[in-house]
Design a protein around this motif. Structure first.
Motif, PDB file in Angstrom:
ATOM      1  N   ILE A  21      33.383  39.387  45.839  1.00 52.71           N
ATOM      2  CA  ILE A  21      32.649  38.659  47.217  1.00 52.71           C
ATOM      3  C   ILE A  21      33.523  39.164  48.742  1.00 52.71           C
ATOM      4  N   ARG A  22      34.667  39.657  48.087  1.00 57.16           N
ATOM      5  CA  ARG A  22      35.336  39.938  49.228  1.00 57.16           C
ATOM      6  C   ARG A  22      34.296  41.537  50.477  1.00 57.16           C
ATOM      7  N   GLN A  23      34.472  42.313  48.861  1.00 59.09           N
ATOM      8  CA  GLN A  23      33.854  43.646  49.434  1.00 59.09           C
ATOM      9  C   GLN A  23      32.541  43.256  50.359  1.00 59.09           C
ATOM     10  N   ARG A  24      31.730  42.411  49.820  1.00 60.96           N
ATOM     11  CA  ARG A  24      30.098  41.590  50.254  1.00 60.96           C
ATOM     12  C   ARG A  24      30.792  41.264  51.423  1.00 60.96           C
ATOM     13  N   PHE A  25      31.607  40.488  51.319  1.00 65.85           N
ATOM     14  CA  PHE A  25      31.529  39.814  52.241  1.00 65.85           C
ATOM     15  C   PHE A  25      32.612  40.671  54.132  1.00 65.85           C
ATOM     16  N   LEU A  26      32.919  41.357  53.781  1.00 65.52           N
ATOM     17  CA  LEU A  26      33.519  42.854  55.083  1.00 65.52           C
ATOM     18  C   LEU A  26      31.897  43.804  54.886  1.00 65.52           C
ATOM     19  N   GLY A  27      31.609  43.538  54.193  1.00 64.16           N
ATOM     20  CA  GLY A  27      30.239  45.055  54.001  1.00 64.16           C
ATOM     21  C   GLY A  27      29.662  44.359  54.752  1.00 64.16           C
ATOM     22  N   ASN A  28      29.326  43.130  54.915  1.00 65.75           N
ATOM     23  CA  ASN A  28      28.052  42.313  56.227  1.00 65.75           C
ATOM     24  C   ASN A  28      28.573  41.793  57.065  1.00 65.75           C
ATOM     25  N   PHE A  29      30.023  42.574  57.723  1.00 61.52           N
ATOM     26  CA  PHE A  29      29.893  42.833  59.621  1.00 61.52           C
ATOM     27  C   PHE A  29      29.139  44.025  59.849  1.00 61.52           C
ATOM     28  N   LEU A  30      27.885  43.999  60.584  1.00 64.50           N
ATOM     29  CA  LEU A  30      27.150  44.717  61.065  1.00 64.50           C
ATOM     30  C   LEU A  30      26.918  45.485  62.084  1.00 64.50           C
ATOM     31  N   GLU A  31      26.803  46.138  62.651  1.00 62.91           N
ATOM     32  CA  GLU A  31      26.812  46.283  63.835  1.00 62.91           C
ATOM     33  C   GLU A  31      25.909  45.929  65.116  1.00 62.91           C
ATOM     34  N   LEU A  32      25.824  45.152  66.274  1.00 66.42           N
ATOM     35  CA  LEU A  32      25.455  44.665  66.596  1.00 66.42           C
ATOM     36  C   LEU A  32      24.997  46.212  67.907  1.00 66.42           C
ATOM     37  N   PRO A  33      23.857  47.128  68.143  1.00 66.10           N
ATOM     38  CA  PRO A  33      23.751  48.288  68.868  1.00 66.10           C
ATOM     39  C   PRO A  33      23.858  47.875  70.120  1.00 66.10           C
ATOM     40  N   LYS A  34      22.858  46.906  70.679  1.00 62.96           N
ATOM     41  CA  LYS A  34      22.742  46.312  72.612  1.00 62.96           C
ATOM     42  C   LYS A  34      24.523  46.105  72.725  1.00 62.96           C
ATOM     43  N   GLY A  35      24.590  45.141  71.779  1.00 72.51           N
ATOM     44  CA  GLY A  35      25.830  44.567  71.834  1.00 72.51           C
ATOM     45  C   GLY A  35      27.342  45.816  71.915  1.00 72.51           C
ATOM     46  N   ILE A  36      27.221  46.524  71.524  1.00 69.92           N
ATOM     47  CA  ILE A  36      27.963  47.959  71.051  1.00 69.92           C
ATOM     48  C   ILE A  36      27.992  48.850  72.480  1.00 69.92           C
ATOM     49  N   ALA A  37      26.732  49.056  72.711  1.00 69.01           N
ATOM     50  CA  ALA A  37      26.459  49.822  74.380  1.00 69.01           C
ATOM     51  C   ALA A  37      26.716  48.756  74.905  1.00 69.01           C
ATOM     52  N   ALA A  38      26.703  47.552  75.490  1.00 67.64           N
ATOM     53  CA  ALA A  38      26.827  47.039  77.007  1.00 67.64           C
ATOM     54  C   ALA A  38      29.099  46.295  76.333  1.00 67.64           C
ATOM     55  N   LEU A  39      29.502  47.031  75.345  1.00 65.97           N
ATOM     56  CA  LEU A  39      30.648  46.812  75.398  1.00 65.97           C
ATOM     57  C   LEU A  39      31.311  48.137  75.536  1.00 65.97           C
ATOM     58  N   ARG A  40      30.547  49.453  75.751  1.00 67.17           N
ATOM     59  CA  ARG A  40      30.693  50.657  76.176  1.00 67.17           C
ATOM     60  C   ARG A  40      30.722  50.852  77.873  1.00 67.17           C
ATOM     61  N   ALA A  41      29.811  50.147  77.852  1.00 68.61           N
ATOM     62  CA  ALA A  41      29.536  50.106  79.420  1.00 68.61           C
ATOM     63  C   ALA A  41      30.730  49.695  79.730  1.00 68.61           C
ATOM     64  N   CYS A  42      31.462  48.441  79.365  1.00 69.23           N
ATOM     65  CA  CYS A  42      32.679  47.417  80.044  1.00 69.23           C
ATOM     66  C   CYS A  42      33.316  48.394  80.236  1.00 69.23           C
ATOM     67  N   GLN A  43      33.709  49.496  79.472  1.00 69.50           N
ATOM     68  CA  GLN A  43      35.046  50.082  79.381  1.00 69.50           C
ATOM     69  C   GLN A  43      35.136  50.994  80.606  1.00 69.50           C
ATOM     70  N   ALA A  44      33.688  51.717  80.648  1.00 73.94           N
ATOM     71  CA  ALA A  44      33.578  53.039  81.376  1.00 73.94           C
ATOM     72  C   ALA A  44      33.052  52.419  82.672  1.00 73.94           C
ATOM     73  N   SER A  45      33.340  51.330  83.094  1.00 73.58           N
ATOM     74  CA  SER A  45      33.289  51.118  84.488  1.00 73.58           C
ATOM     75  C   SER A  45      34.694  50.161  84.817  1.00 73.58           C
ATOM     76  N   GLY A  46      35.358  50.637  83.748  1.00 74.80           N
ATOM     77  CA  GLY A  46      37.320  50.039  84.001  1.00 74.80           C
ATOM     78  C   GLY A  46      37.510  49.419  83.930  1.00 74.80           C
ATOM     79  N   LEU A  47      36.377  48.185  83.294  1.00 75.87           N
ATOM     80  CA  LEU A  47      37.656  46.884  82.827  1.00 75.87           C
ATOM     81  C   LEU A  47      38.751  47.174  81.570  1.00 75.87           C
ATOM     82  N   LYS A  48      39.345  46.046  80.891  1.00 80.63           N
ATOM     83  CA  LYS A  48      40.232  46.478  80.308  1.00 80.63           C
ATOM     84  C   LYS A  48      39.198  45.066  79.282  1.00 80.63           C
ATOM     85  N   VAL A  49      39.431  45.918  78.053  1.00 78.39           N
ATOM     86  CA  VAL A  49      38.319  44.683  76.951  1.00 78.39           C
ATOM     87  C   VAL A  49      39.222  43.913  75.793  1.00 78.39           C
ATOM     88  N   VAL A  50      39.158  43.397  75.887  1.00 79.83           N
ATOM     89  CA  VAL A  50      40.183  42.832  74.865  1.00 79.83           C
ATOM     90  C   VAL A  50      38.829  41.135  73.851  1.00 79.83           C
TER      91      VAL A  50
END
Length: 200
Positions: free
Chosen positions: A75-104
């Motif tokens: 169950i633990r393995q399946r649970f942790l394995g089901n955290f899957l990337e949201l590609p557009k959210g990740i792209a937005a994160l990269r844009a935040c960091q590239a713009s100079g924002l500190k990301v928490v």
């Protein structure tokens, strides 16, 4: 003046939430009744104390294993394995960091999982600090969580952004001193955080 930092939720913004969808039935080996019992147990009794760091991780998997007739490790393995990337959210994160924002990262999750995410996801290195409910011993939308997140964001002349996919968490963030933004995995929130020139 633009804020110098942004606090981002994890589930629903950057990664999928493993507790939604077919996870529970799959964890119970296809048994819908057992899956529903496990889901009810998680949301009714286990989630909040676990996310506050009041409940040992092994106990969570033991109790879920007992109702799904599955091994706690699977169950633990399946649970942790089901955290899957949201590609557009990740792209937005990269844009935040590239713009100079500190990301928490500001998440209602268990801090010992952070090294697993750092190893699995290359973009995790773009996150400056992580605030986990299990360390703070408070979870969103509790005020103590936002105090810790504000501290992690650091001093600023403008209110830091706080992006979350739940209205109650955004409202609580706004009351705590953030510029709260309701977001999702589409990354559209970056048009506000980074600027209207952001293209998804």
């Amino acid at each position: 003046m633009r804020p110098a930092s942004v606090a981002l939720d994890l589930g629903g913004i950057l990664l999928t939430d493993p507790t939604l969808g077919k996870f529970w039935v799959d964890a119970a080996g296809g048994d819908e009744s057992a899956g529903e019992r496990a889901k009810e147990l998680w949301f009714r009794e286990l989630r909040e104390p676990f996310e506050r760091g009041e409940l040992l991780e092994d106990r969570v998997w033991d109790e879920l294993g007992a109702v799904t007739y599955s091994s706690p490790a699977s169950i633990r393995q399946r649970f942790l394995g089901n955290f899957l990337e949201l590609p557009k959210g990740i792209a937005a994160l990269r844009a935040c960091q590239a713009s100079g924002l500190k990301v928490v990262l500001a998440t209602n999750h268990y801090s010992p999982w952070v090294p697993l995410w750092r190893e699995r996801f290359d973009w995790f290195s773009l996150i400056s600090e992580v605030v986990c409910s299990s360390d703070v011993r408070a979870r969103k939308p509790e005020s103590a969580f936002y105090s810790a997140a504000l501290s992690a964001c650091g001093p600023s002349q403008s209110r830091p952004y706080f992006v979350d996919d739940l209205v109650e968490n955004v409202d609580a963030a706004s009351m705590a001193g953030f510029e709260g933004l309701l977001g999702d995995g589409t990354g559209a929130w970056a048009q506000v955080v980074v600027g209207r020139g952001y293209a998804q």
